[in-house]
Scaffold this motif. Sequence first.
Motif, PDB file in Angstrom:
ATOM      1  N   VAL A  84     -14.504  87.710  41.611  1.00  0.00           N
ATOM      2  CA  VAL A  84     -14.097  86.749  40.517  1.00  0.00           C
ATOM      3  C   VAL A  84     -13.845  85.467  40.802  1.00  0.00           C
ATOM      4  N   LEU A  85     -13.263  85.168  41.989  1.00  0.00           N
ATOM      5  CA  LEU A  85     -12.771  83.893  42.126  1.00  0.00           C
ATOM      6  C   LEU A  85     -13.900  83.016  42.755  1.00  0.00           C
ATOM      7  N   LYS A  86     -14.841  83.741  43.367  1.00  0.00           N
ATOM      8  CA  LYS A  86     -16.190  82.932  43.635  1.00  0.00           C
ATOM      9  C   LYS A  86     -16.993  82.571  42.471  1.00  0.00           C
ATOM     10  N   ASP A  87     -17.007  83.708  41.457  1.00  0.00           N
ATOM     11  CA  ASP A  87     -17.747  83.522  40.381  1.00  0.00           C
ATOM     12  C   ASP A  87     -17.231  82.416  39.578  1.00  0.00           C
ATOM     13  N   PHE A  88     -15.861  82.050  39.512  1.00  0.00           N
ATOM     14  CA  PHE A  88     -15.345  80.936  38.728  1.00  0.00           C
ATOM     15  C   PHE A  88     -15.902  79.785  39.085  1.00  0.00           C
ATOM     16  N   PHE A  89     -15.692  79.465  40.663  1.00  0.00           N
ATOM     17  CA  PHE A  89     -16.138  78.179  41.107  1.00  0.00           C
ATOM     18  C   PHE A  89     -17.662  78.283  40.832  1.00  0.00           C
ATOM     19  N   ARG A  90     -18.576  79.081  41.020  1.00  0.00           N
ATOM     20  CA  ARG A  90     -19.919  78.938  40.602  1.00  0.00           C
ATOM     21  C   ARG A  90     -20.248  78.604  39.217  1.00  0.00           C
ATOM     22  N   SER A  91     -19.341  79.281  38.436  1.00  0.00           N
ATOM     23  CA  SER A  91     -19.538  79.115  37.012  1.00  0.00           C
ATOM     24  C   SER A  91     -19.527  77.354  36.348  1.00  0.00           C
ATOM     25  N   LEU A  92     -18.706  76.808  37.420  1.00  0.00           N
ATOM     26  CA  LEU A  92     -18.550  75.295  37.084  1.00  0.00           C
ATOM     27  C   LEU A  92     -19.862  74.536  37.121  1.00  0.00           C
ATOM     28  N   ALA A  93     -20.892  75.011  37.915  1.00  0.00           N
ATOM     29  CA  ALA A  93     -22.086  74.386  38.023  1.00  0.00           C
ATOM     30  C   ALA A  93     -22.737  74.479  36.744  1.00  0.00           C
ATOM     31  N   GLU A  94     -22.491  75.476  36.190  1.00  0.00           N
ATOM     32  CA  GLU A  94     -23.429  75.678  34.813  1.00  0.00           C
ATOM     33  C   GLU A  94     -22.968  75.176  33.681  1.00  0.00           C
ATOM     34  N   THR A  95     -21.499  74.544  33.500  1.00  0.00           N
ATOM     35  CA  THR A  95     -21.067  73.907  32.501  1.00  0.00           C
ATOM     36  C   THR A  95     -21.795  72.796  32.036  1.00  0.00           C
ATOM     37  N   GLU A  96     -21.735  72.387  30.699  1.00  0.00           N
ATOM     38  CA  GLU A  96     -22.498  71.302  30.221  1.00  0.00           C
ATOM     39  C   GLU A  96     -21.861  69.777  30.843  1.00  0.00           C
ATOM     40  N   PRO A  97     -22.708  69.025  30.913  1.00  0.00           N
ATOM     41  CA  PRO A  97     -22.498  67.488  31.535  1.00  0.00           C
ATOM     42  C   PRO A  97     -21.206  67.037  31.020  1.00  0.00           C
ATOM     43  N   HIS A  98     -21.000  67.140  29.746  1.00  0.00           N
ATOM     44  CA  HIS A  98     -19.533  66.573  29.412  1.00  0.00           C
ATOM     45  C   HIS A  98     -18.247  67.063  30.000  1.00  0.00           C
ATOM     46  N   SER A  99     -18.272  68.382  30.280  1.00  0.00           N
ATOM     47  CA  SER A  99     -17.073  69.089  31.147  1.00  0.00           C
ATOM     48  C   SER A  99     -17.234  68.486  32.462  1.00  0.00           C
ATOM     49  N   HIS A 100     -18.242  68.368  33.113  1.00  0.00           N
ATOM     50  CA  HIS A 100     -18.131  67.947  34.494  1.00  0.00           C
ATOM     51  C   HIS A 100     -17.537  66.350  34.466  1.00  0.00           C
ATOM     52  N   LEU A 101     -17.627  65.578  33.344  1.00  0.00           N
ATOM     53  CA  LEU A 101     -17.053  64.162  33.279  1.00  0.00           C
ATOM     54  C   LEU A 101     -15.704  64.393  33.144  1.00  0.00           C
ATOM     55  N   MET A 102     -15.109  65.461  32.535  1.00  0.00           N
ATOM     56  CA  MET A 102     -13.676  65.449  32.187  1.00  0.00           C
ATOM     57  C   MET A 102     -12.954  65.901  33.479  1.00  0.00           C
ATOM     58  N   GLY A 103     -13.438  66.895  34.245  1.00  0.00           N
ATOM     59  CA  GLY A 103     -12.906  67.180  35.319  1.00  0.00           C
ATOM     60  C   GLY A 103     -11.622  68.060  35.232  1.00  0.00           C
ATOM     61  N   CYS A 104     -10.507  68.084  35.811  1.00  0.00           N
ATOM     62  CA  CYS A 104      -9.490  69.127  35.640  1.00  0.00           C
ATOM     63  C   CYS A 104      -8.400  68.130  34.958  1.00  0.00           C
ATOM     64  N   LEU A 105      -7.685  68.562  34.071  1.00  0.00           N
ATOM     65  CA  LEU A 105      -6.432  68.126  33.238  1.00  0.00           C
ATOM     66  C   LEU A 105      -5.356  67.976  34.429  1.00  0.00           C
ATOM     67  N   VAL A 106      -5.329  69.195  35.000  1.00  0.00           N
ATOM     68  CA  VAL A 106      -3.976  69.107  35.895  1.00  0.00           C
ATOM     69  C   VAL A 106      -4.134  68.242  36.947  1.00  0.00           C
ATOM     70  N   VAL A 107      -5.315  68.308  37.788  1.00  0.00           N
ATOM     71  CA  VAL A 107      -5.541  67.065  38.779  1.00  0.00           C
ATOM     72  C   VAL A 107      -5.410  65.811  38.129  1.00  0.00           C
TER      73      VAL A 107
END
Length: 193
Positions: A84-107
Amino acid sequence: MRGRPTIFNEEELLRKAQIVFWEKGFTPTSLEDLLEAMQIGSGSFYNTFKGGKKELFSKALQLRRNDLKNFKEQLIQSDSPLDVLKDFFRSLAETEPHSHLMGCLVVNTIIEMTFVDTKFQQEALVILREMEQIYIWAIDKAQKEGKIINRTSPEILGRYLVTFWSGLNVIRRMYPDKKILAAQIEMQLSILS
């Protein structure tokens, strides 16, 4: 005579505000940005969030903490939390470009608030440390079940994943490309073999 009652879902308002903070950060976000995103007037805003923008931001951060708790529950209920943890990380590659530009709110918050607002910095650090503990738990479980050959301590591997998470949220901005990110994620996850 009193004005009409305000009827809205506070979590829905928080989610809308959270996106604005996520995109812009705390400091550059104006009250006007928030009111427009939440589609409420300033009176309703201050009636709901008496502490103003600071209270709203703190609550938006806590939504991320709640999302993390839900993720932890998903891991605990899984027969293979490591997958589940690995799949979570893998799913990040599939998100739309705008999400990539946002990064992580916490970080983003840790970076923005260090030397600026200790309270917000600490709130974000608590969330990231809770994430680290989730990683450590999943890694420890997988090692005990023989699903990870790597015998590095779960604590060090957990910190590695926090480092990976933080760096990934920068590289997503550099290369918002699914293929590049997928390859990078697989390489980083190979340590959990």
